[in-house]
Design an enzyme around this catalytic site. Sequence first.
Site, PDB file in Angstrom:
ATOM      1  N   HIS A 263       0.811  -1.211   0.000  1.00 14.16           N
ATOM      2  CA  HIS A 263       0.000   0.000   0.000  1.00 14.16           C
ATOM      3  C   HIS A 263       0.848   1.266   0.000  1.00 14.16           C
ATOM      4  O   HIS A 263       0.357   2.338  -0.341  1.00 14.16           O
ATOM      5  CB  HIS A 263      -0.921   0.016   1.224  1.00 14.16           C
ATOM      6  CG  HIS A 263      -1.801   1.217   1.283  1.00 14.16           C
ATOM      7  ND1 HIS A 263      -2.791   1.459   0.338  1.00 14.16           N
ATOM      8  CD2 HIS A 263      -1.836   2.272   2.117  1.00 14.16           C
ATOM      9  CE1 HIS A 263      -3.398   2.587   0.619  1.00 14.16           C
ATOM     10  NE2 HIS A 263      -2.849   3.111   1.695  1.00 14.16           N
ATOM     11  N   CYS A 264       2.129   1.169   0.357  1.00 12.66           N
ATOM     12  CA  CYS A 264       2.919   2.390   0.579  1.00 12.66           C
ATOM     13  C   CYS A 264       3.705   2.870  -0.638  1.00 12.66           C
ATOM     14  O   CYS A 264       3.450   3.938  -1.174  1.00 12.66           O
ATOM     15  CB  CYS A 264       3.875   2.170   1.755  1.00 12.66           C
ATOM     16  SG  CYS A 264       3.042   1.971   3.342  1.00 12.66           S
ATOM     17  N   ILE A 265       4.670   2.088  -1.058  1.00  9.34           N
ATOM     18  CA  ILE A 265       5.657   2.590  -2.026  1.00  9.34           C
ATOM     19  C   ILE A 265       5.053   2.918  -3.399  1.00  9.34           C
ATOM     20  O   ILE A 265       5.433   3.913  -4.009  1.00  9.34           O
ATOM     21  CB  ILE A 265       6.837   1.603  -2.154  1.00  9.34           C
ATOM     22  CG1 ILE A 265       7.487   1.405  -0.776  1.00  9.34           C
ATOM     23  CG2 ILE A 265       7.879   2.139  -3.126  1.00  9.34           C
ATOM     24  CD1 ILE A 265       8.604   0.388  -0.768  1.00  9.34           C
TER      25      ILE A 265
END
Length: 446
Positions: A276-278
């Site tokens: 979900h982040c990078i």
Amino acid sequence: MASPSSFADLSAKIKDRSARAGVIGLGYVGLPLAIAIARSGFEVTGFDIDPKKIVALDACKSYIDAVADEALSAEREAGRFSATTDFSGLAACDVIVICVPTPLTKHRDPDLSYVEATSRSIAAHLRAGQLVVLESTTYPGTTDDVVKVILEKTGLKSGADFFVGFSPEREDPGNQHYHTATIPKVVAGDGAEALDLMKAFYGAAVKTVVPVSSNATAEAVKLTENIFRSVNIALVNELKTVYAAMGIDVWEVIDAAKTKPFGYMPFYPGPGLGGHCIPIDPFYLTWKSREYELPTRFIELAGEINSAMPRYVVGKLAEALDIRCGKALSRSKVLVLGLAYKKNVADIRESPSLRLIEIIEERGGKADYHDPFVAEIPPTREYQALKGRKSVALAPEVLVDYDAVLVATDHDQVDYATLVKNAPLIVDTRNVFKRLGLSAGHVIKA
């Protein structure tokens, strides 16, 4: 300044652990945080809109790898953790932590709909003496310009009646060395008293607290961490394509380069970015930077390179099928190994494997997948056509039915020796066969 009673009363409650905490969003971030807070002595209520999660939690069945059933059971039996879909319980919470998704729209603009809806739910039950914390990753200014503004529409004022803070989540699914309580926690608040409350609350639940000067600074910290990774992964992905054209093995280059004891940090290429982040967070800063008429060329270029990796990999797969098997991808059956975005977890958020399957089938091929952690593809926002597909068995009699195996995720539970013995062609995006000493002529790196 806050009223003496609001600040002092909440400070005292946090200090003696009589404060009740509410955690909104019981996913990969919220559930581990809720259990960590409960373990530190606070009573915690978890809130989620998904009734299936509540049923599982009531049965002490965790759906998150980072939270063992035993840990969940221990906190429930001690009366420190409960879960509900009834958001009216927010009124009884002294500290409320928001852990909801912050995805992108199709045009790579921030989608704050979950944060905004959650803030409105909190506002409906807001009272004096509460601390409201945002943990969802977002652009600098969200906590003060979105969350606080929504809450202050009640007539209560931040810093006077209630308090607002931001603390970026730093969860790393599958990490065996760090967990919620041992990962240093960056904290910030809207004003000195809010920051003091943030330090006291999180300091009770985690080993190390790192205070910064403002909510916007804390929001920028999380973006910086993920932009750093995105840019460096894009660099090695680009190097992979260049070195491959030169007949040079990028993994061998990286392994040799990392022997330098200073000035170099190894990053590794892959089939694309997941989690979900990078793949998402850097574009929050890109979007916000437009307000200041400033370009974010590194961030956008990194995104372009990483987003192009699945198509590059399928191109290498098609080339290998043509040259080594004399067969077009459009007439081939491919097994994608690994649906999760990283090894040894069940997390498929933004997984490049989903895009790989989609591209293979766009080009006329047939694609199945095997993943020991993902038995069936759940509903996703972008890949509805793949919903319900099931993981196939990884057995010799199954492998012979496929023209190629595409290794997208190098789970440790896979029998790579059986794979290399029975698959007619293997395209390896993770260098797993070389690492295991199983290199063979029909194993192609991509």
